[in-house]
Design an enzyme around this catalytic site. Structure first.
Site, short mmCIF file in Angstrom:
data_model
loop_
_atom_site.label_atom_id
_atom_site.label_comp_id
_atom_site.label_asym_id
_atom_site.label_seq_id
_atom_site.Cartn_x
_atom_site.Cartn_y
_atom_site.Cartn_z
N HIS A 66 -1.78 3.59 6.51
CA HIS A 66 -2.66 2.46 6.85
C HIS A 66 -4.13 2.90 6.73
CE1 HIS A 66 -4.57 -0.84 8.87
NE2 HIS A 66 -5.05 -0.01 9.76
N ARG A 110 0.88 -1.18 0.00
CA ARG A 110 0.00 0.00 0.00
C ARG A 110 0.90 1.21 0.00
NH1 ARG A 110 0.56 1.75 5.40
NH2 ARG A 110 0.52 0.00 6.84
N TYR A 144 7.50 4.11 10.22
CA TYR A 144 7.93 2.70 10.15
C TYR A 144 8.37 2.25 8.77
CZ TYR A 144 2.97 2.41 8.81
OH TYR A 144 1.76 2.61 8.22
#
Ligand SMILES: Cc1ncc(C[n+]2csc(CCOP(=O)(O)OP(=O)(O)O)c2C)c(N)n1
Lengths: 325, 368
Positions: free
Chosen positions: B271, B267, B281
């Site tokens: 998120h 993706r 991250y």
């Protein structure tokens, strides 16, 4: 001392305990590197390392089973369930296992576990993130349910929970996370479990409540004050077991009481308190026990929270009704 | 004395991994690397699939913008996952049952959910979940893994009814750690039920990298324990995803039991748009590396080489998509506000006493 939001106070409490006791372990989905989706565990992994603060695979039942096992090995587990609506995945571990192990084993084992989770309406999350499920856990013997309403209590109650040798479900109302600041002492201090606080003193009516509804009730009390109705507000802090002593003492003083919860009317805590008051103090009452709650539907769709959640006006109206009974 | 048996545990691991290669048909430039995985689709169908993927990319961009303007609610970005989502969906029939997760809105819309309803779902409006009888789908699931076990039930139901239809459902690499994941593939396998189970492995479960999610080298290999076939495919490759899906569907529809498919994808965005910051991250290098594998690039190149696609064509698709989105938002805006009395009326078929009382109470409140 510094002004802190509730979420900062929570992070602070975790840091204090991680520092003080190397057996305290903080873990869950995204709590490590990411510092939690709300950043409640921000920077803790940096400060205390991956041995003490770590991410888990995505499975709530696994997280709570892991907590059980770690506690049995002498650790103090502080797991996070990312949103309390996901607790159903872990219900067997929490209610079926953790809550009853001490009893089952004749008091020979302790399970010092503090499950932290955000919950509560008013922030427009998708389904099953906000649900007020405290009543469900509160029905289970053997586990405490702690819900702070302000930053000071949040820190002190969390420290007490982590130090407690019994399991605690510690619920953080999402709307309170960043909505206001308050003086929070540095370092360690405890706010005792199982003891309600008096958020406001008064003589005409007792409002028993907890979590985000404490603030709604405080607003209601200000309006009532304009008409010379003086409301006493009891902030439960621990909703299971409930500090009935404090409630009864207040009811005996004011002779009128309403119980306010954000959860649906059928969902537990207020119902339990009302029946205990009826049992213990009915002769002190000059009016029926009033209840303010949400309706008995599933937690609402995000857009509809404003009309569904109880608010200060509902509290004020109910208090007037009971005072004027 | 007999010699003690030694066991080469490392070899046990290696043997499993060898069984799960990544299926790929197109390389990242759109060249065919495995002719046997090129789908049997007409030129028209190929263009249709590409159009759906372009539509989905536009939907992602517009949803992001609309979310930022406060005109949409919850949104989980999908860019990067178009092949995984739409090429898999393309292999199913309208009568097949879709049980989506929160990120699977594009498939849901292509399965028949009017776009304005998808927007209402995002905004947290019940009308978004009022599905027509002929829409074989459930609303997107928030509880990770929950619809997987339900899919096992649908799969068994389809089988019992003697239907040649299947249920298909999706979760993420994170979702594959849930107990429900194992229970679902195990049940469906045990009943040889009609299901295709997807794991869209986009590398992260929010911040948790795939490598920490499980020690297994592939997620496909988790099928072994359930006794069902598991396949890993290049999830940025629409051809591999489509062909494997089509074959899996046939296998399941013909009563052979379920299949687990892992699509290896990415993706590009956060998120969700509710406060996630992927830079915490994920590195820019990793993002860049995956952008090169973009499913639209390789599909576009393939189609252009065949004279089936052009810049003008793509622009036209994008313009139509934008218009469709605009119209759907306008339609969503027209839907009346929700009422507590309606919620109460929807709680039970037969209204119990507490609900009746509360309907009266809220009717009075709402008419003030
Ligand atoms: C039972 C449950 N636990 C936790 C969450 C919170 N949550 C939402 S998405 C997510 C990560 C999911 O990752 P993955 O399964 O890999 O799917 P992706 O979002 O990457 O598509 C988490 C932890 C949830 N929705 N449900």
């Amino acid at each position: 001392m510094a002004q802190k939001t509730m979420i900062q106070a929570i992070t602070d409490a975790l840091a204090v305990e991680l520092e003080k006791d190397k057996d305290v372990l903080v873990f869950g989905e995204d709590v490590g590197l990411n510092g939690g989706v709300f950043r409640a565990t921000a920077d803790l992994q940096d400060k205390f390392g991956e041995e003490q603060v770590f991410d888990t695979p995505l499975a709530e039942s696994g997280i709570m089973g892991l907590s059980f096992g770690l506690a049995l090995e002498g650790y103090r587990a502080v797991p996070e369930i990312q949103f309390f609506g996901f607790v159903f995945e872990a219900m067997d571990e929490i209610v079926g296992q953790i809550a009853r192990t001490r009893y089952r084993m004749g008091g020979t084992r302790n399970l010092p576990i503090t499950l932290r989770a955000p919950f509560g309406g008013g922030v427009h999350t998708p389904e099953l993130h906000s649900d007020n499920l405290e009543g469900m856990i509160a029905q289970a013997p053997g586990i405490r349910v702690v819900i702070p309403s302000n930053p000071y209590d949040a820190k002190g109650l969390l420290i007490s929970s982590i130090r407690s040798n019994d399991p605690v479900v510690y619920l953080e109302h999402m709307k309170l996370y960043r909505s206001f600041r308050e003086e929070v002492p540095d370092g360690e201090y405890e706010v005792p479990l199982d003891k309600a606080g008096i958020a406001r003193e008064g003589n005409d009516i007792t409002i028993v409540t907890y979590g985000a509804m404490v603030r709604e009730s405080l607003k209601a009390a200000e309006n009532l004050e304009k008409d010379n109705i003086s409301a006493e507000i009891i902030d439960l802090r621990t909703v299971s077991p409930v500090d009935m002593e404090t409630i009864i003492a207040s009811v005996e003083k004011t002779n009128r009481v309403i119980v306010v919860q954000e959860a649906q009317k059928q969902a537990g805590v207020a119902a339990k308190i009302s029946s205990d008051i009826a049992e213990k103090a009915i002769l002190s009452l000059e009016a029926p026990i009033g209840r303010v709650s949400a309706p008995d539907t599933v937690f609402p769709f995000g857009q509809a929270e404003g009309i569904w959640l109880p608010n200060a006006t509902d509290v004020e109206e109910k208090a007037r009704e009971i005072v004027n009974f | 004395m007999a010699k003690k048996k030694t066991i080469d545990f490392q070899a046990l691991l290696n043997d499993v991994d060898a069984l799960f290669p990544t299926y790929q048909a197109l390389d990242q430039d759109g060249n065919v690397v495995d002719e046997s995985l090129v789908p049997d689709l007409s030129d028209h169908e190929l263009v249709e699939l590409m159009s759906q993927m372009v539509w989905s990319r536009v939907l992602d961009q517009r949803s992001t913008a609309l979310n930022r303007q406060g005109r949409l609610g919850f949104f989980a970005p999908t860019a990067g996952q178009e092949a995984s989502q739409l090429a898999s969906h393309f292999a199913f029939e309208k009568e097949d049952v879709l049980l989506p997760a929160y990120r699977d809105v594009p498939q849901l819309v292509k399965h028949g959910l009017p776009l304005y309803q998808a927007f209402l779902w995002s905004r947290g409006h019940v009308v978004g979940n009022e599905y027509d009888d002929d829409l074989q789908a459930l609303p997107p699931q928030i509880i990770i893994g929950a619809q997987y076990v339900q899919a096992a039930g649908v799969a068994l139901g389809l089988k019992k009814r003697g239907k040649n239809n299947v249920v298909f459902t999706y979760t993420g690499d994170g979702g594959s750690s849930q107990g429900d994941f194992y229970e679902a593939i195990n049940f469906a396998g045990s009943y040889k039920a009609n299901g295709v189970f997807y794991v869209q492995n986009n590398g992260f479960a929010i911040s948790m990298p795939r490598e920490h999610q499980t020690a297994a080298t592939t997620i496909a290999q988790k099928a072994v324990a359930a006794g069902i076939p598991g396949i890993q495919v290049d999830g940025m490759d629409p051809f591999a995803v489509y062909t494997v899906s089509k074959l899996a569907r046939e296998w399941a529809a013909n009563g052979n039991g379920p299949v687990l498919i892992e699509t290896v994808t990415y993706r590009y965005g956060a998120h969700t748009l509710s406060g996630d910051d992927p830079t915490r991250y994920r590195s820019k290098e990793l993002d860049d590396e995956w952008q090169k594998k973009d499913p639209l690039i390789r599909f576009r190149n393939y189609l252009e080489n065949k004279g089936l696609w052009s810049e003008e064509k793509e622009e036209e698709i994008m313009e139509n998509a934008r218009q469709e989105i605009k119209d759907a938002i306008a339609e969503a805006d027209k839907v009346p506000k929700q009422k507590v009395t309606d919620f109460l009326k929807n709680m039970f078929k037969e209204q119990p006493q507490n609900i009746q009382e509360q309907i009266k109470f809220y009717e009075a409140k709402e008419s003030k």
